[in-house]
Motif scaffolding. Sequence first.
Motif, mmCIF file in Angstrom:
data_model
loop_
_atom_site.group_PDB
_atom_site.id
_atom_site.type_symbol
_atom_site.label_atom_id
_atom_site.label_comp_id
_atom_site.label_asym_id
_atom_site.label_seq_id
_atom_site.Cartn_x
_atom_site.Cartn_y
_atom_site.Cartn_z
ATOM 1 N N ASP A 274 6.300 -6.217 0.382
ATOM 2 C CA ASP A 274 5.101 -5.894 -0.273
ATOM 3 C C ASP A 274 4.643 -7.310 -1.658
ATOM 4 O OD1 ASP A 274 4.293 -4.889 1.808
ATOM 5 O OD2 ASP A 274 3.269 -2.892 0.044
ATOM 6 N N HIS A 276 3.423 -6.731 -4.605
ATOM 7 C CA HIS A 276 3.522 -6.213 -5.768
ATOM 8 C C HIS A 276 5.225 -4.741 -6.244
ATOM 9 C CE1 HIS A 276 0.544 -4.629 -2.828
ATOM 10 N NE2 HIS A 276 1.693 -3.732 -3.030
ATOM 11 N N HIS A 409 8.011 -0.269 -6.394
ATOM 12 C CA HIS A 409 6.420 -0.627 -5.690
ATOM 13 C C HIS A 409 5.340 -0.014 -6.399
ATOM 14 C CE1 HIS A 409 3.562 -0.319 -2.952
ATOM 15 N NE2 HIS A 409 3.517 -0.789 -1.816
ATOM 16 N N ARG A 412 -1.102 1.493 -5.592
ATOM 17 C CA ARG A 412 -2.205 1.472 -5.964
ATOM 18 C C ARG A 412 -3.215 2.688 -6.560
ATOM 19 N NH1 ARG A 412 -2.302 -3.649 -2.789
ATOM 20 N NH2 ARG A 412 -1.924 -2.195 -1.166
HETATM 21 MN MN MN Z 1 2.300 -2.503 -0.630
#
Ligand code: MN
Length: 640
Positions: A274, A276, A409, A412
């Motif tokens: 990913d 981020h 990770h 969010r």
């Molecule tokens: Mn992600």
Amino acid sequence: MRLWGRGLRRRTAALWLLLLGAALLTLALSDLLHRSLDRDGDHKPVPPRRPLQRLPGPGGPDLELIVDSRDPALELGGDLAPLQSLQEEQLLFVAASSENPAHRKGGYKVLRPGTNRESRATASPADGHRGRRGSAGRDAELRALQRFGFDEALSEKIPLHRALPDARHPECLEDHYSETLPAASVIICFHDESWSTLLRTVHSVLDTAHEQHLREVLLVDDLSQHGHLKSVLSEYVSHLSRVRLVRSTRRLGVGGCRALGAGQAAGEVLVFMDSHCECQRGWLEPLLERVAQDRTRVVSPIIDLIDWQTFQYNATQWPVRGVFDWRLDFHWDSSGLQPQERVSDSAVEALRTPALGGEVVAVDRNFFHSVGGYDPGMLLWGEEQVELSIRVWSCGGSMEVVPCSRVAHLSRHHLPYRFPDQELLQRNKIRVADTWMEAYRKIFYRRDTLAHFIRQSENPDVTERLRLKRSLGCRNFHWYLTTVYPQLYIPQDRAGLSGELYNVGTGSCADFPRSQGGAGGAMSVALCSGTGSQHCELNSESEVRWGPMGALCFDGRGERVLLSPCPSQRPTTSRLRWRFIKLSGQLLHLQSQLCLEAVQEGALPEGGAGRRLGGLFLRPCSRHPRQQWHFEQLVAPKGA
Ligand code: MN
Ligand code: UDP
């Protein structure tokens, strides 16, 4: 004289020719030598002949551009504006004024107009002018939070190079890995990622992976709209060695974008990551080793968490494995293993897992392609990791979490993008259910009624994937459940004894708010959702099983009814046993001989589905409507 003169001229010409030939040969040899050294990965790569080229390549028409930037001295191609004039969508790109060229890498900042870091940092309410700017700064931060789902202003203040605290088990540090491990292509797909998180991901890979194990970092832009990801990024990448940037001309979604990257990758092992993430020291080798030992293994590091508010690093508890429930939602599960599952007490050995998340996955490139890549029928986002997991296991591979490898990770607060299709996740789940679950898919459709109705009206086409399943000779879902994922409870969903538990007296349904977590707590009643989220069942063991995992049980404690984790041993605990008396609608708690009663706390709130209305209690049995229940089957999915 003439003869001698002609002879001399001829000899001079021959000498010139010889010299020219030697020069050409030297050039060709040195080019060859450079290339082979480049391939071996133990020498600085040579600048490509054409830094920017449009490639038809295996990526097909989706592929627009490759920024292949292997040398800092690279000249920019015609597609890029010169540095001074880069003001795309009013973004400024400023090079850090460092003397040391070694520090130049990653020393760039993106500044947005109106974002004055100094004024934000020193804003004080006493200073009217500055105070106003401070609140404007806060507004900007709030907007950034809404836009990205994390505190992006804070992220920008954190250096692009940061070392994470080492959370590895001490035994991991003693491991020595073979020099001959295969090299990886790290494929990072992104769609509208923030500058700081994207570049921190790239730098953390470059800073932690040994050169001989990292063939390249392949950035794949899935048609981002944000200005900072356009030519500013192209140029930034052109200054990083071993980083390539590929742009898609079409929005492909997670799986499609990763497939595009996989088609371009040169490494023997693909690592999908990913955009981020932050890698711990030594994360890559343990993954490569497991794949090198068995090319059908698909592996993941322990996924640690970066907090979306503080950007603090939180280590995930080991053992952890990837699971999914009967609504086909994926979770990492750190709740511990059953005693019979513990293969060894070692904290450093890889653990077989029924599924892996999508954050970071390493897989042999050939195996990935041979097992069918990612399902091209999947829409933009979601489920691709569940689909890959079932397919890998069913079609001859395996999956593991490797504890000596850790990557963090960013967790969010919410997704940063809206999808044009509201039911996109359901549509992807339908593909998984119809391709891989055979008759077991009914269990899914009862717990996701929206998916059931979409499927009824659309009848999605999975024939290509079914053909793949046949041609690869994949095993069925029953095998997967019994061999790979025996921890997943298989509901019985008996007619009249499963569905929403509807209470006649209150007109509401038994409910357990998700916010209470997966470990259990007090049951309540709420408006009936009709979505399958309140599905439960009374099974032949007399347990009332709740939740998409079916792992929580109605538990009569004193006068309250709670949810507790169901035991795996048989017969079940007597506190968890119930009998449904169809005639009266009573649900009898066998141990106490009391009846389940819905108790409303306060008046019924106006509207608002899912609002809490009260609790579930054990009371002396009576004919009161609050003790009358029906199991309401919401849908009747057809057979396999
Ligand atoms: Mn992600
Ligand atoms: N992504 C993408 N195209 C999309 C949606 C997502 O390339 O249409 C990228 C995204 O930038 C991220 C990765 O795919 O790097 C996984 O998506 P995300 O992080 O949103 O998934 P989550 O971690 O929330 O499950």
